[in-house]
Design a protein around this motif. Structure first.
Motif, PDB file in Angstrom:
ATOM      1  N   SER A  12       0.794  -1.173   0.123  1.00  0.00           N
ATOM      2  CA  SER A  12      -0.021  -0.019   0.121  1.00  0.00           C
ATOM      3  C   SER A  12       0.907   1.246  -0.059  1.00  0.00           C
ATOM      4  O   SER A  12       2.020   1.203   0.534  1.00  0.00           O
ATOM      5  N   LYS A  13       0.157   2.349  -0.585  1.00  0.00           N
ATOM      6  CA  LYS A  13       1.063   3.643  -0.592  1.00  0.00           C
ATOM      7  C   LYS A  13       0.818   4.345   0.484  1.00  0.00           C
ATOM      8  O   LYS A  13       0.119   5.419   0.460  1.00  0.00           O
ATOM      9  N   LYS A  25      -1.165   9.139   3.239  1.00  0.00           N
ATOM     10  CA  LYS A  25      -1.758   8.365   2.086  1.00  0.00           C
ATOM     11  C   LYS A  25      -2.447   9.067   1.341  1.00  0.00           C
ATOM     12  O   LYS A  25      -2.487  10.467   1.096  1.00  0.00           O
ATOM     13  N   ARG A  26      -3.217   8.559   0.271  1.00  0.00           N
ATOM     14  CA  ARG A  26      -3.599   9.152  -0.774  1.00  0.00           C
ATOM     15  C   ARG A  26      -4.771  10.030  -0.711  1.00  0.00           C
ATOM     16  O   ARG A  26      -5.399   9.981   0.502  1.00  0.00           O
ATOM     17  N   ILE A  48      -6.910  10.512  -8.043  1.00  0.00           N
ATOM     18  CA  ILE A  48      -6.215  10.474  -6.748  1.00  0.00           C
ATOM     19  C   ILE A  48      -4.919  10.938  -6.904  1.00  0.00           C
ATOM     20  O   ILE A  48      -4.041  10.895  -8.056  1.00  0.00           O
ATOM     21  N   GLN A  49      -4.613  11.694  -5.692  1.00  0.00           N
ATOM     22  CA  GLN A  49      -3.358  12.270  -5.398  1.00  0.00           C
ATOM     23  C   GLN A  49      -2.655  11.411  -4.468  1.00  0.00           C
ATOM     24  O   GLN A  49      -2.908  11.505  -3.418  1.00  0.00           O
ATOM     25  N   ASN A  50      -1.644  10.539  -4.993  1.00  0.00           N
ATOM     26  CA  ASN A  50      -0.656   9.585  -4.304  1.00  0.00           C
ATOM     27  C   ASN A  50       0.471  10.444  -3.845  1.00  0.00           C
ATOM     28  O   ASN A  50       0.678  11.545  -4.027  1.00  0.00           O
ATOM     29  N   SER A  53       7.713   9.149   2.850  1.00  0.00           N
ATOM     30  CA  SER A  53       7.353  10.179   1.949  1.00  0.00           C
ATOM     31  C   SER A  53       8.555  11.509   1.862  1.00  0.00           C
ATOM     32  O   SER A  53       9.500  11.248   2.833  1.00  0.00           O
TER      33      SER A  53
END
Length: 68
Positions: A2-3, A11-12, A28-30, A52
């Motif tokens: 998962s991102k 998260k997104r 969606i902005q990841n 991140s």
């Protein structure tokens, strides 16, 4: 995988892409995740984590050793 950032928990984000005619489509902005190694003082080894870029800047500011 998962991102999600393992340190900050980012998260997104859901948002809208608005065209010239104001038609809204969902997008969606990841999170900008980078795989890096952080020195663990408890385990005395390098630990590979997905972090991140914002969290990387914070770690560098607090002088925590990390390698890309």
């Amino acid at each position: 995988m998962s991102k999600i950032c393992t340190i900050s928990g980012k998260k997104r984000n859901n948002g809208y892409a608005i065209s010239h005619s104001h038609v809204r489509t969902k997008k969606i902005q990841n999170v900008n995740l980078q795989t890096c190694r952080i020195w663990s003082t408890k385990q005395k080894t390098w630990v590979k984590v997905q972090v991140s870029t914002k969290a990387m800047k914070t770690l560098l500011k607090k002088r925590i050793s990390l390698k890309k």
